[in-house]
Scaffold this motif. Structure first.
Motif, mmCIF file in Angstrom:
data_model
loop_
_atom_site.group_PDB
_atom_site.id
_atom_site.type_symbol
_atom_site.label_atom_id
_atom_site.label_comp_id
_atom_site.label_asym_id
_atom_site.label_seq_id
_atom_site.Cartn_x
_atom_site.Cartn_y
_atom_site.Cartn_z
ATOM 1 N N SER A 76 -1.102 2.349 6.990
ATOM 2 C CA SER A 76 -0.831 1.007 6.497
ATOM 3 C C SER A 76 -1.515 -0.019 7.389
ATOM 4 O O SER A 76 -1.547 0.123 8.616
ATOM 5 C CB SER A 76 0.680 0.759 6.484
ATOM 6 N N GLN B 137 0.856 -1.177 0.000
ATOM 7 C CA GLN B 137 0.000 0.000 0.000
ATOM 8 C C GLN B 137 0.891 1.226 0.000
ATOM 9 O O GLN B 137 1.909 1.272 0.677
ATOM 10 C CB GLN B 137 -0.889 0.018 1.235
ATOM 11 N N GLU B 138 0.461 2.223 -0.746
ATOM 12 C CA GLU B 138 1.227 3.461 -0.804
ATOM 13 C C GLU B 138 0.289 4.628 -0.562
ATOM 14 O O GLU B 138 -0.863 4.609 -0.980
ATOM 15 C CB GLU B 138 1.892 3.615 -2.166
#
Length: 109
Positions: A87, A38-39
């Protein structure tokens, strides 16, 4: 009538393409264990998420476990808000820390 050779070649091309796509996805989009990376969409969103995680850490360190759990519970759906990024691994790590510290605090029976 469809030629058998054309069907076999097209099936082979689709199979090879699918294998290449799966390899690309696994190598570049996961952490090597199958978990999707995930970004954050922006640095500001990541900073807001880190501020809230720091607040949860402070509550945990002050032994205010119920408030820390309530804050962490409210952050479960943080990915729905584009202005904040947390996150999933970091959130789960905080829940694990909270669970361990809470269990240590309870007297053994």
């Amino acid at each position: 009538m469809v030629n058998l050779r054309v069907v076999l070649i097209s099936s082979l091309v689709m199979l090879v393409g699918m294998i290449l796509w799966m390899g690309y996805f696994f190598y570049f989009r996961t952490d090597g264990r199958g978990h999707l990376l995930q970004e954050a969409e922006s640095p500001e969103a990541a900073a807001r998420g880190q501020q809230l995680l720091a607040r949860a850490d402070a509550l945990t360190n002050q032994q205010q476990y119920d408030q820390a759990k309530a804050l962490l519970d409210s952050l479960r759906d943080a990915d729905a808000n584009p202005a904040m990024f947390i996150s999933t691994d970091e959130l789960m790590q905080r829940f694990d820390t909270l669970r361990v510290r809470r269990s240590r605090q309870q007297p053994a029976m």
